[in-house]
Each structure stands twice: as C-alpha cells, then as structure tokens.
Write an enzyme that holds these catalytic residues in place. Structure first.
Site, PDB file in Angstrom:
ATOM      1  N   HIS A  38       0.637  -1.322  -0.112  1.00 18.27           N
ATOM      2  CA  HIS A  38      -0.025  -0.005   0.000  1.00 18.27           C
ATOM      3  C   HIS A  38       0.806   1.285  -0.156  1.00 18.27           C
ATOM      4  O   HIS A  38       0.468   2.327   0.578  1.00 18.27           O
ATOM      5  CB  HIS A  38      -0.881  -0.094   1.121  1.00 18.27           C
ATOM      6  CG  HIS A  38      -1.970  -1.001   1.181  1.00 18.27           C
ATOM      7  ND1 HIS A  38      -2.773  -1.423   2.033  1.00 18.27           N
ATOM      8  CD2 HIS A  38      -2.468  -1.761  -0.137  1.00 18.27           C
ATOM      9  CE1 HIS A  38      -3.628  -2.401   1.658  1.00 18.27           C
ATOM     10  NE2 HIS A  38      -3.438  -2.708   0.520  1.00 18.27           N
ATOM     11  N   GLY A  47      -1.584  -9.291  12.445  1.00 14.76           N
ATOM     12  CA  GLY A  47      -2.307  -8.166  12.981  1.00 14.76           C
ATOM     13  C   GLY A  47      -3.189  -7.274  11.570  1.00 14.76           C
ATOM     14  O   GLY A  47      -3.004  -6.126  11.141  1.00 14.76           O
ATOM     15  N   THR A  48      -3.814  -8.220  10.953  1.00 19.64           N
ATOM     16  CA  THR A  48      -4.675  -7.716   9.717  1.00 19.64           C
ATOM     17  C   THR A  48      -6.071  -8.200   9.931  1.00 19.64           C
ATOM     18  O   THR A  48      -6.461  -9.485  10.306  1.00 19.64           O
ATOM     19  CB  THR A  48      -4.203  -7.957   8.224  1.00 19.64           C
ATOM     20  OG1 THR A  48      -4.745  -7.268   7.438  1.00 19.64           O
ATOM     21  CG2 THR A  48      -3.719  -9.239   8.094  1.00 19.64           C
TER      22      THR A  48
HETATM   23  P1  OAD Z   1      -7.326  -2.986  10.271  1.00 17.02           P
HETATM   24  O1  OAD Z   1      -7.550  -1.806  11.116  1.00 17.02           O
HETATM   25  O2  OAD Z   1      -8.493  -3.427   9.369  1.00 17.02           O
HETATM   26  O3  OAD Z   1      -7.120  -4.501  11.208  1.00 17.02           O
HETATM   27  C1  OAD Z   1      -6.132  -4.321  12.125  1.00 17.02           C
HETATM   28  C2  OAD Z   1      -6.179  -5.606  12.833  1.00 17.02           C
HETATM   29  O4  OAD Z   1      -5.065  -5.875  13.905  1.00 17.02           O
HETATM   30  C3  OAD Z   1      -7.295  -6.145  13.573  1.00 17.02           C
HETATM   31  O5  OAD Z   1      -7.736  -7.479  13.194  1.00 17.02           O
HETATM   32  C4  OAD Z   1      -6.943  -6.136  15.196  1.00 17.02           C
HETATM   33  O6  OAD Z   1      -7.606  -7.168  15.789  1.00 17.02           O
HETATM   34  C5  OAD Z   1      -5.694  -6.432  14.999  1.00 17.02           C
HETATM   35  N1  OAD Z   1      -4.781  -6.010  16.113  1.00 17.02           N
HETATM   36  C6  OAD Z   1      -4.871  -5.071  17.031  1.00 17.02           C
HETATM   37  N2  OAD Z   1      -3.934  -4.845  17.762  1.00 17.02           N
HETATM   38  C7  OAD Z   1      -3.064  -5.857  17.820  1.00 17.02           C
HETATM   39  C8  OAD Z   1      -2.045  -6.385  17.980  1.00 17.02           C
HETATM   40  N3  OAD Z   1      -1.383  -5.713  19.400  1.00 17.02           N
HETATM   41  N4  OAD Z   1      -1.309  -7.217  17.624  1.00 17.02           N
HETATM   42  C9  OAD Z   1      -1.975  -8.060  16.517  1.00 17.02           C
HETATM   43  N5  OAD Z   1      -2.949  -7.654  15.994  1.00 17.02           N
HETATM   44  C10 OAD Z   1      -3.639  -6.701  16.452  1.00 17.02           C
HETATM   45  O7  OAD Z   1      -6.051  -2.755   9.512  1.00 17.02           O
HETATM   46  P2  OAD Z   1      -5.388  -3.653   8.183  1.00 17.02           P
HETATM   47  O8  OAD Z   1      -6.065  -5.108   8.118  1.00 17.02           O
HETATM   48  O9  OAD Z   1      -4.111  -3.501   8.129  1.00 17.02           O
HETATM   49  O10 OAD Z   1      -5.449   0.596   3.437  1.00 17.02           O
HETATM   50  O11 OAD Z   1      -6.201  -2.756   7.062  1.00 17.02           O
HETATM   51  C11 OAD Z   1      -5.776  -3.256   5.654  1.00 17.02           C
HETATM   52  C12 OAD Z   1      -5.948  -1.789   4.955  1.00 17.02           C
HETATM   53  O12 OAD Z   1      -7.161  -0.928   5.264  1.00 17.02           O
HETATM   54  C13 OAD Z   1      -4.725  -0.741   5.255  1.00 17.02           C
HETATM   55  O13 OAD Z   1      -3.509  -0.926   4.803  1.00 17.02           O
HETATM   56  C14 OAD Z   1      -5.215   0.571   4.872  1.00 17.02           C
HETATM   57  C15 OAD Z   1      -6.805   0.453   5.343  1.00 17.02           C
HETATM   58  O14 OAD Z   1      -7.726   1.194   4.512  1.00 17.02           O
HETATM   59  C16 OAD Z   1      -4.677   1.605   2.791  1.00 17.02           C
HETATM   60  O15 OAD Z   1      -4.464   2.370   3.515  1.00 17.02           O
HETATM   61  C17 OAD Z   1      -4.706   1.377   1.236  1.00 17.02           C
END
Ligand code: OAD
Length: 256
Positions: free
Chosen positions: A118, A194-195
């Site tokens: 990204h 963490g996604t």
């Molecule tokens: P999200 O905010 O959708 O998801 C974050 C994930 O991290 C969730 O499943 C949480 O439960 C988990 N989480 C929180 N704290 C954590 C920890 N300490 N250890 C492990 N996991 C933890 O974020 P992404 O999946 O990265 O796109 O989102 C994907 C994309 O959506 C991003 O890259 C961004 C956004 O819109 C763009 O900017 C193009």
C-alpha cells in the site's frame, strides 16, 4: 496450532512469508484502521481523506492529515514483533516481509527488501508527473484533528505533491503486488499478523498461499473466522512473535 508446533515448522521451512497489517504496528503506538474507538476509520472519513477525489477537492486537508500520520510514524519505534521478524529472518534460508503498512518500522527493525503493498508515507511524489519528492520530517507538533497544510509543489512540473500511499480506488504498485503474489505462492509457511483481512487484493495473499500448499497461520488478539485448513494463534503480535522466535531459535531480542 501452538507456538511450539509453528516453531517446529519454521525450523524446517525453506521460505517463510510474513504478511503484516496495522495490528503489527499497534504496539508501537500507530493506530489501526478498524479497531473500535481507536481505529483511524472510526474517527476519520476515508472518503474525505484517502481518495484522489478527496485530494483534488481539498489538498491541504488531505496533506495535513497525512503529514500528521507521517510524523507519528516517524516518532514511533519498532516493537517486539518487528524485531522478532527481523531476527527470525537471520535463521531462515529465505523470509519475505509483505506489508500493508505505510510506516517503515520493519525496515528500522532490520528487515530487508520489505514489499509495501500500500505504498509508504515516506515516499511522496507529484500527483501529476509522478516525480518522487524528498521531504524532511517537520519538527513542529501537528494537531491530530486536521490542521490544513498546503502540499509542496513538484520541482519538475509544479503539480501538487501527494502522499506515496495507495488510496481507495487505486491499483496497488504493480511490482510490489507481483512480488507479494509470487512469494505467497512459493512459500511453505505464511504468517498473517495483525490484519483484519478485508481489504482486497492484499487479503487474497493468504488464500493464494493456502492454495499452493503453505501452512497459513493468523496471529491476532481478536479471533475471527477462518477456513478449516488455516490456523489461528490468539494474542498480540509482539508477545506471539517473541515466543515464536524463542521457541524456534532460542533468542529473545529486547523490545525498545
Ligand atoms: P485493520 O485496522 O483493518 O485491522 C487491524 C487488525 O489488527 C485487527 O484485526 C486487530 O484485531 C488487529 N490488532 C490490533 N492490535 C493488535 C496487536 N497488538 N497485535 C496483533 N494484531 C492486532 O488494519 P489492516 O488489516 O492493516 O489501506 O487494514 C488493511 C488496509 O485497510 C490498510 O492497509 C489501509 C486500510 O484502509 C490503505 O491505506 C490502502
């Protein structure tokens, strides 16, 4: 699946892919997107900030918000998960980090050749001609709730400089996507850390890895639904990755 079973698989693996999302940087103080209350998309409207139309409509609002995020990412330090990933790579024939994150915490922890699906907060470029633009981090403290900052102008064509991130509705950088896909299809262990796994096409990578016979493991403090062939390890990224490093290779880097 337990960390000790995964550790055994890591010791035997030829190629491991570590696929990270915002949760991998959460313990460094960088907010995720969708966590309740703290997620960026809970507080800000992506349609106003993360599309080309938004930038064209109000470039200063958009640029100010990304400058705030860039400053926050610049001040953050890699956490135990970033450090453990870089350390595990030293013990493996091959480890590829593929991230959805736009910070550079993997690199600052020591990971090399990180694939940024990204884009990056640290690689702004001209919105019109694509020319990269070098921009030092500002030392002024930027307010969180949208200080307008006029974007700089391109040195070549005077177009506005835009953040180097992929916005909604935009294609992923072709080389990064191709490399991420190839790594997912070639690896024998794929760790998704963490996604939320809901943003495509990035979210396709674990499925591709699974389809090509890899062991796919999701690491997340919040359990979500997975297929019967995938595995889940519940816990924060830093704790899980440090246990994994310790159990697989008997080391324990100090989190900063
Ligand atoms: P999200 O905010 O959708 O998801 C974050 C994930 O991290 C969730 O499943 C949480 O439960 C988990 N989480 C929180 N704290 C954590 C920890 N300490 N250890 C492990 N996991 C933890 O974020 P992404 O999946 O990265 O796109 O989102 C994907 C994309 O959506 C991003 O890259 C961004 C956004 O819109 C763009 O900017 C193009």
């Amino acid at each position: 699946m337990t960390t000790s079973i995964l550790a055994q698989q890591l010791r035997k693996a030829q190629h491991v892919v570590i696929f990270t999302g915002a949760g991998a940087s959460a313990e460094s103080g960088i907010p995720t997107f969708r966590d309740l209350l703290t997620g960026l998309w809970e507080r800000f409207d992506p349609a106003q900030l993360a599309t080309i139309e938004a930038f064209r409509a109000d470039a200063s609002l958009c640029w100010g918000w990304y400058e705030w995020r860039r400053q926050k990412a610049g001040q953050a330090q890699p956490n135990g998960a970033h450090l453990a990933i870089a350390e595990i790579a030293k013990h493996m024939p091959r480890l590829t980090v593929v991230t959805q994150n736009v910070d550079d915490l993997h690199e600052r922890a020591g990971s090399r050749d990180v694939i940024h699906l990204h884009g990056s907060l640290h690689s702004p470029c001209c919105i019109d001609c694509g020319q990269p633009y070098t921009l030092p981090l500002t030392s002024d403290a930027l307010p969180e709730d949208g200080s307008r900052i006029e974007p700089p102008r391109c040195n070549t064509c005077s177009g506005y400089v835009r953040p180097g991130v992929v916005w909604f509705g935009e294609m992923l950088p072709e080389n990064a996507w191709r490399a991420g896909l190839a790594a997912a299809e070639e690896c024998d262990v794929f760790l998704s850390i963490g996604t939320s796994g809901i943003v495509y096409p990035a979210a396709e990578l674990p499925l591709r890895a699974l389809g090509h016979g890899a062991t796919v493991v999701h690491i997340n403090p919040v359990r979500f639904e997975i297929s019967g062939q995938e595995h889940f390890l519940q816990g924060p990224a830093s704790v899980m990755m440090q246990s994994l490093l310790r159990e697989a290779f008997g080391e324990h880097p100090d989190p900063q």
